[in-house]
Design an enzyme around this catalytic site. Sequence first.
Site, short mmCIF file in Angstrom:
data_model
loop_
_atom_site.label_atom_id
_atom_site.label_comp_id
_atom_site.label_asym_id
_atom_site.label_seq_id
_atom_site.Cartn_x
_atom_site.Cartn_y
_atom_site.Cartn_z
N ASN A 97 0.83 -1.22 0.00
CA ASN A 97 0.00 0.00 0.00
C ASN A 97 0.86 1.26 0.00
O ASN A 97 0.62 2.20 0.74
CB ASN A 97 -0.96 0.00 1.20
CG ASN A 97 -0.24 -0.10 2.54
OD1 ASN A 97 0.87 -0.64 2.62
ND2 ASN A 97 -0.84 0.41 3.59
N ASP A 307 -1.78 -5.67 12.62
CA ASP A 307 -2.33 -4.87 11.52
C ASP A 307 -1.78 -3.46 11.60
O ASP A 307 -2.51 -2.46 11.51
CB ASP A 307 -3.86 -4.87 11.57
CG ASP A 307 -4.48 -4.64 10.19
OD1 ASP A 307 -3.77 -4.83 9.19
OD2 ASP A 307 -5.66 -4.28 10.12
N GLY A 326 -6.84 3.11 10.40
CA GLY A 326 -5.58 2.46 10.75
C GLY A 326 -5.04 2.82 12.11
O GLY A 326 -5.31 3.89 12.67
#
Length: 419
Positions: A97, A307, A326
């Site tokens: 990403n 994550d 996030g």
Amino acid sequence: MNILLKSATISAPSNTSIHNKKRDIHIKNGKIEKIASRITPANGTKEIKLDNLHVSIGWFDTSVSFGEPGFEERETLENGLKVASKSGFTDILLNPNTNPIPDTGSDIVFLKNSANSTITNLHPLGALTVKSKSEALAELFDMQTMGAVGFYDFKKPISNSNLLKIALLYAQNFNGLVFSYPEDVAIKGKGTVNEGEVSTRLGLKGVPALSEELQIARDLYVLEYTGGKLHIPTISTAGAVKLITEAKKKGLDVTTSVALHNICLTDSELESFDTSFKVKPPLRTTKNNKALLKGLLNGTIDYITADHRPIDIEEKRVEFDNAAYGTIGLESAFGALNNLIGLEDTVNCLTKGRARFNIPLPQIEEGVLANLTLFNPDGEHTFNYDNILSKSKNAIFLNRKLKGKVYGSINNDKMVLNV
């Protein structure tokens, strides 16, 4: 490197002769030279004596984002890998990403070369489709040849069922692993948080569990038709656990993961409208958390992940609907998980699963390369800004009680310590 770890309690369930035993460990030139009850150091050997020192094989995380190239203000590769090593992780999967998105073999080479001399091994994921636009498959075979361990359009679902079918069929030619993010975009709509009592009361647009479960059901039907290897990252609902359980009983080659915060925290945290709690998938309810935890401990869910996703302050200090998704999580992963499920299960969760990505499994035995995490499983502390090592500070576990401390890690003939 020539070091001696003194009186280390070894966590190595596969080796009953040393598991949960206190031993000295001599490491020289990157290899474990000797493991014994007492080792007298030779000249030039550096002794490492740490309070309640425990050692396991190095930890592994399947979903880590940094920023470089393109988003260096969030995190650089150099500092991100340093954060990982100081947090105990000696192997990470790096999400695709960045900008540009890694969708060619040369992109994978760049990422691999950026981690040539680091303690933490970087295993890049390549994009599944060109520029992650879900229109045409990227150079999957070339990327795998250059070191990609899987193919993933990060947090972007594959809306075209035929594209998923073709990807699974094609990847079988070279044993490739396809990732499919579980979200039906039409059902999700403009939702940002879990659909339920909290979202209704706060006036926030909800994401129903159906969005995740419908996509997973479709993916599993396609997998059953095509064969191949599928990984479904970061599930968040009880229904998803049930679907994965049934798929594994059928013998489908599917694995899945769950984000640590989706087990530890619920959507009740949203009362403050703090954008630190805006994550994808969203925080859900206690019922879902319990099902996820049960699935993790019984093996239905294969991996737990921090994550880790750094986001700079300009993208978080805005209205909730406009904030980026996030949280960072490498620094707090061990303490949060150890606080939740205890040491034995924590170490198991943080070390298993490398084989799925063709990553060698380290061992703790004489004559092998040292790939170790050093930690103290005891002691409670509050996670605060001083504990954040990342450039970005978007930490979902900020000001929470965690258990234990990571001392550092040893790998690639290098050592990093937080003391």
